[in-house]
Design a protein around this motif. Structure first.
Motif, PDB file in Angstrom:
ATOM      1  N   VAL A  97       2.838  68.237 -44.765  1.00  0.00           N
ATOM      2  CA  VAL A  97       1.939  67.080 -44.851  1.00  0.00           C
ATOM      3  C   VAL A  97       2.489  65.826 -44.188  1.00  0.00           C
ATOM      4  N   GLU A  98       3.764  65.797 -43.868  1.00  0.00           N
ATOM      5  CA  GLU A  98       4.369  64.670 -43.144  1.00  0.00           C
ATOM      6  C   GLU A  98       5.357  65.238 -42.133  1.00  0.00           C
ATOM      7  N   THR A  99       5.393  64.657 -40.932  1.00  0.00           N
ATOM      8  CA  THR A  99       6.348  65.092 -39.920  1.00  0.00           C
ATOM      9  C   THR A  99       7.054  63.896 -39.303  1.00  0.00           C
ATOM     10  N   CYS A 100       8.211  64.152 -38.701  1.00  0.00           N
ATOM     11  CA  CYS A 100       8.968  63.129 -37.979  1.00  0.00           C
ATOM     12  C   CYS A 100       9.289  63.709 -36.596  1.00  0.00           C
ATOM     13  N   PRO A 125       7.718  58.916 -45.953  1.00  0.00           N
ATOM     14  CA  PRO A 125       7.293  58.561 -47.313  1.00  0.00           C
ATOM     15  C   PRO A 125       7.778  59.587 -48.331  1.00  0.00           C
ATOM     16  N   THR A 126       8.065  59.114 -49.527  1.00  0.00           N
ATOM     17  CA  THR A 126       8.330  59.982 -50.673  1.00  0.00           C
ATOM     18  C   THR A 126       7.180  59.739 -51.640  1.00  0.00           C
ATOM     19  N   THR A 127       6.199  60.647 -51.659  1.00  0.00           N
ATOM     20  CA  THR A 127       4.948  60.330 -52.349  1.00  0.00           C
ATOM     21  C   THR A 127       4.730  61.082 -53.654  1.00  0.00           C
ATOM     22  N   TRP A 128       5.309  62.248 -53.814  1.00  0.00           N
ATOM     23  CA  TRP A 128       5.029  63.103 -54.965  1.00  0.00           C
ATOM     24  C   TRP A 128       3.520  63.349 -55.101  1.00  0.00           C
ATOM     25  N   GLY A 129       2.783  63.220 -53.980  1.00  0.00           N
ATOM     26  CA  GLY A 129       1.347  63.445 -53.999  1.00  0.00           C
ATOM     27  C   GLY A 129       0.536  62.349 -54.643  1.00  0.00           C
ATOM     28  N   GLU A 130       1.136  61.200 -54.855  1.00  0.00           N
ATOM     29  CA  GLU A 130       0.474  60.078 -55.537  1.00  0.00           C
ATOM     30  C   GLU A 130       0.055  59.029 -54.504  1.00  0.00           C
ATOM     31  N   PRO A 131      -1.245  58.701 -54.397  1.00  0.00           N
ATOM     32  CA  PRO A 131      -1.694  57.715 -53.406  1.00  0.00           C
ATOM     33  C   PRO A 131      -0.987  56.376 -53.497  1.00  0.00           C
ATOM     34  N   ALA A 132      -0.597  55.966 -54.694  1.00  0.00           N
ATOM     35  CA  ALA A 132       0.085  54.669 -54.841  1.00  0.00           C
ATOM     36  C   ALA A 132       1.436  54.662 -54.146  1.00  0.00           C
ATOM     37  N   ALA A 148       1.972  56.177 -51.162  1.00  0.00           N
ATOM     38  CA  ALA A 148       1.754  56.615 -49.780  1.00  0.00           C
ATOM     39  C   ALA A 148       2.586  55.835 -48.775  1.00  0.00           C
ATOM     40  N   ASP A 149       2.868  54.584 -49.045  1.00  0.00           N
ATOM     41  CA  ASP A 149       3.618  53.737 -48.110  1.00  0.00           C
ATOM     42  C   ASP A 149       5.071  53.539 -48.524  1.00  0.00           C
ATOM     43  N   CYS A 150       5.549  54.327 -49.460  1.00  0.00           N
ATOM     44  CA  CYS A 150       6.926  54.188 -49.951  1.00  0.00           C
ATOM     45  C   CYS A 150       7.866  55.003 -49.061  1.00  0.00           C
ATOM     46  N   VAL A 151       8.297  54.390 -47.967  1.00  0.00           N
ATOM     47  CA  VAL A 151       9.161  55.066 -46.996  1.00  0.00           C
ATOM     48  C   VAL A 151      10.615  54.943 -47.448  1.00  0.00           C
ATOM     49  N   ALA A 152      11.316  56.037 -47.459  1.00  0.00           N
ATOM     50  CA  ALA A 152      12.700  56.059 -47.937  1.00  0.00           C
ATOM     51  C   ALA A 152      13.642  55.388 -46.947  1.00  0.00           C
ATOM     52  N   ASP A 153      14.618  54.653 -47.470  1.00  0.00           N
ATOM     53  CA  ASP A 153      15.640  54.005 -46.641  1.00  0.00           C
ATOM     54  C   ASP A 153      16.818  54.932 -46.364  1.00  0.00           C
ATOM     55  N   GLU A 154      17.035  55.899 -47.252  1.00  0.00           N
ATOM     56  CA  GLU A 154      18.167  56.802 -47.086  1.00  0.00           C
ATOM     57  C   GLU A 154      17.807  58.190 -47.576  1.00  0.00           C
ATOM     58  N   ASP A 155      18.622  59.144 -47.169  1.00  0.00           N
ATOM     59  CA  ASP A 155      18.379  60.536 -47.530  1.00  0.00           C
ATOM     60  C   ASP A 155      18.847  60.851 -48.943  1.00  0.00           C
ATOM     61  N   ALA A 156      18.157  61.800 -49.571  1.00  0.00           N
ATOM     62  CA  ALA A 156      18.669  62.394 -50.801  1.00  0.00           C
ATOM     63  C   ALA A 156      19.959  63.150 -50.505  1.00  0.00           C
ATOM     64  N   THR A 160      -0.820  73.822 -56.098  1.00  0.00           N
ATOM     65  CA  THR A 160      -0.326  72.670 -55.353  1.00  0.00           C
ATOM     66  C   THR A 160      -1.513  71.933 -54.761  1.00  0.00           C
ATOM     67  N   GLU A 161      -1.864  70.801 -55.363  1.00  0.00           N
ATOM     68  CA  GLU A 161      -2.877  69.912 -54.805  1.00  0.00           C
ATOM     69  C   GLU A 161      -2.702  68.533 -55.409  1.00  0.00           C
ATOM     70  N   ASN A 162      -3.145  67.544 -54.665  1.00  0.00           N
ATOM     71  CA  ASN A 162      -3.011  66.168 -55.110  1.00  0.00           C
ATOM     72  C   ASN A 162      -4.052  65.307 -54.403  1.00  0.00           C
ATOM     73  N   PRO A 163      -4.325  64.101 -54.922  1.00  0.00           N
ATOM     74  CA  PRO A 163      -5.371  63.266 -54.326  1.00  0.00           C
ATOM     75  C   PRO A 163      -4.985  62.641 -52.996  1.00  0.00           C
ATOM     76  N   LEU A 164      -3.712  62.729 -52.609  1.00  0.00           N
ATOM     77  CA  LEU A 164      -3.279  62.139 -51.344  1.00  0.00           C
ATOM     78  C   LEU A 164      -3.413  63.120 -50.191  1.00  0.00           C
ATOM     79  N   TYR A 165      -2.918  64.340 -50.366  1.00  0.00           N
ATOM     80  CA  TYR A 165      -2.892  65.318 -49.280  1.00  0.00           C
ATOM     81  C   TYR A 165      -3.835  66.504 -49.481  1.00  0.00           C
ATOM     82  N   GLY A 166      -4.394  66.658 -50.659  1.00  0.00           N
ATOM     83  CA  GLY A 166      -5.307  67.764 -50.898  1.00  0.00           C
ATOM     84  C   GLY A 166      -4.611  69.029 -51.355  1.00  0.00           C
ATOM     85  N   ARG A 167      -5.305  70.143 -51.183  1.00  0.00           N
ATOM     86  CA  ARG A 167      -4.885  71.439 -51.718  1.00  0.00           C
ATOM     87  C   ARG A 167      -4.163  72.268 -50.653  1.00  0.00           C
ATOM     88  N   THR A 168      -3.084  72.935 -51.081  1.00  0.00           N
ATOM     89  CA  THR A 168      -2.393  73.904 -50.230  1.00  0.00           C
ATOM     90  C   THR A 168      -2.900  75.303 -50.564  1.00  0.00           C
TER      91      THR A 168
END
Length: 428
Positions: free
Chosen positions: A41-44, A81-88, A90-98, A127-135
């Motif tokens: 659902v996200e690529t770099c 982004p690190t979203t956990w599938g939550e629209p709120a 969606a714009d939470c871009v990580a500054d560093e790696d896990a 696996t589905e969420n309101p941000l990215y939908g159903r897998t």
């Protein structure tokens, strides 16, 4: 170049100069763009292609050098982004790696994107969420890939990644692995650090980590071993090196959670084949293990995990912890004479999508390894809709379970790509 090569095979080809990391990464992006399962659902793209080109120019610096992979959208990946599938979020871009991502990159892996999750990781059956939908399940689009790491398992089965990393509190690695026909490992809890595995917000230590664990998903058991070594450190050597040397406890059904005929037949055929290969099969539950009670107690442990994150206390926690310690001791006694324990991962193959159902009945077999804190591999067996054979190992002896699954693949079959055209389009 086939998109279904294992990560270890890809890494070896890159080291020998037979494969190009840049070409492989471009091919993965093309497959992601064409896929209909909604797994990645996200690529770099720019940074991944640059890293792949650099990998082609340099000498291999780790066991995953140049291997393109995705990772579950619950881990922080710098720049994504690190979203956990939550629209709120969606714009939470990580500054560093896990921590997991740091270690995978240090081993040479190239993170190309993130795989879909169930909303806030709150369901292990879908696996589905309101941000990215159903897998969708690549083997049949009308069926669930499991959750909450359903995007991870579906991406592997659909040839969209070489390797994946997920999380498993209540089966969120093993259930999707079983439904999609790939390998998934829940390591011994505490083996792999959890830093950077949390929803967006200020970093905070987990009040209680057990029974949560993070671990790899792959198209071979050997890939699980490499991924665990680079993220969790050196592993204890496996107890056995040949399949015919293993002593395996086996329970393939239980009145508390009967398996379907399809799963039962696949498991029975697999165990018969293993016995013919020389595995010593010992039927029955370990002494002092009550499987129904163990499943019930595991439910309390999951509730206790969430309560600890919220700063709440639960009545009876001390008694449940004593009960868990006693169970761990019972399994330790059992594994003094037995190398691995074999049982279903789940009692059914991948069920149809059903928005009304939380799939809570899938946890019975998962709980048998989770409550005592044992490592467990879900290995694929069976036909077009595969079943999962759960290989449970002694605590802190993860490579014993991995090695058994690796050796068993030659006997019971391992990952098989979905037949062309096997997925059916589902209206979403």
């Amino acid at each position: 170049m086939t998109p279904f090569r294992t990560a270890t095979d890809v890494a070896a080809g890159i080291r020998r100069g037979e494969l190009s990391s840049r070409d492989l990464t471009e091919q993965l992006f093309a497959r992601i763009d064409a896929s209909t399962v909604n797994a990645v659902v996200e690529t770099c793209r720019d940074s991944a292609l640059e890293a792949a080109s650099e990998a082609d120019r340099t000498v291999a610096r780790g066991p995953l050098h140049g291997v393109p992979m995705t990772i579950k959208d619950a881990f922080a990946v710098a720049g994504l982004p690190t979203t956990w599938g939550e629209p709120a979020f969606a714009d939470c871009v990580a500054d560093e790696d896990a921590a997991v991502v740091e270690r995978l990159r240090a081993a040479g892996a190239i993170v190309v994107g993130k795989s879909n999750v169930h909303h806030l990781l709150a369901d292990f059956g879908r696996t589905e969420n309101p941000l990215y939908g159903r897998t969708l399940n690549p083997r049949d689009h009308t069926r669930t890939p499991g959750g909450s790491s359903g995007g991870a398992a579906a991406a592997l089965a659909d040839g969209l990644t070489s390797l994946e990393y997920g999380s498993d509190l209540a089966g969120s690695i093993r259930i999707p692995a079983a439904y999609c026909g790939v390998y998934g490992l829940k390591p011994t809890p505490g083996t792999v650090p959890l830093r950077g595995f949390q929803p967006p917000g200020p970093p905070k230590p987990l009040a209680r980590e057990f029974p949560s664990a993070v671990g790899p998903l792959a198209r071979s058991a050997a890939d699980l071993r490499v991924a665990l070594e680079v993220t969790g450190g050196a592993l204890r050597p496996p107890r056995r090196s040949r399949l015919g040397e293993f002593r395996a406890g086996v329970v393939l059904d239980d009145p508390a959670c009967p398996v379907t005929g399809e799963v039962g037949a696949a498991l029975s055929d697999a165990v018969d084949a293993l016995a013919r290969a020389g595995v010593q099969v010992l039927e029955g539950w370990p002494p002092d293990v009550d499987p129904a009670g163990q499943a019930e107690a595991f439910g309390f442990q999951v509730e206790l995990f969430f309560a600890s994150q919220e700063g709440r206390d639960l009545a009876g926690a001390a008694e449940q912890e004593r009960r868990r310690a006693d169970l761990g001791a019972a399994w330790a006694r059992y594994f003094a004479d037995v190398d691995v324990f074999l049982c279903p991962t789940v009692f059914t193959t991948a069920p149809a999508h059903d928005d009304r159902h939380r799939y809570d009945d899938q946890v019975f077999w998962i709980a048998q390894a989770s409550l005592p804190g044992l490592p467990a591999v879900s290995a694929p067996i069976g036909g077009e809709l595969p079943a999962g054979l759960q290989v449970v190992g002694p605590a802190h002896e993860d490579d014993t379970a991995i090695t058994f699954a690796d050796l068993a693949a030659d006997i019971v079959g391992g990952f098989v790509p979905p037949p062309a055209g096997s997925g059916r389009v589902l209206d979403r």
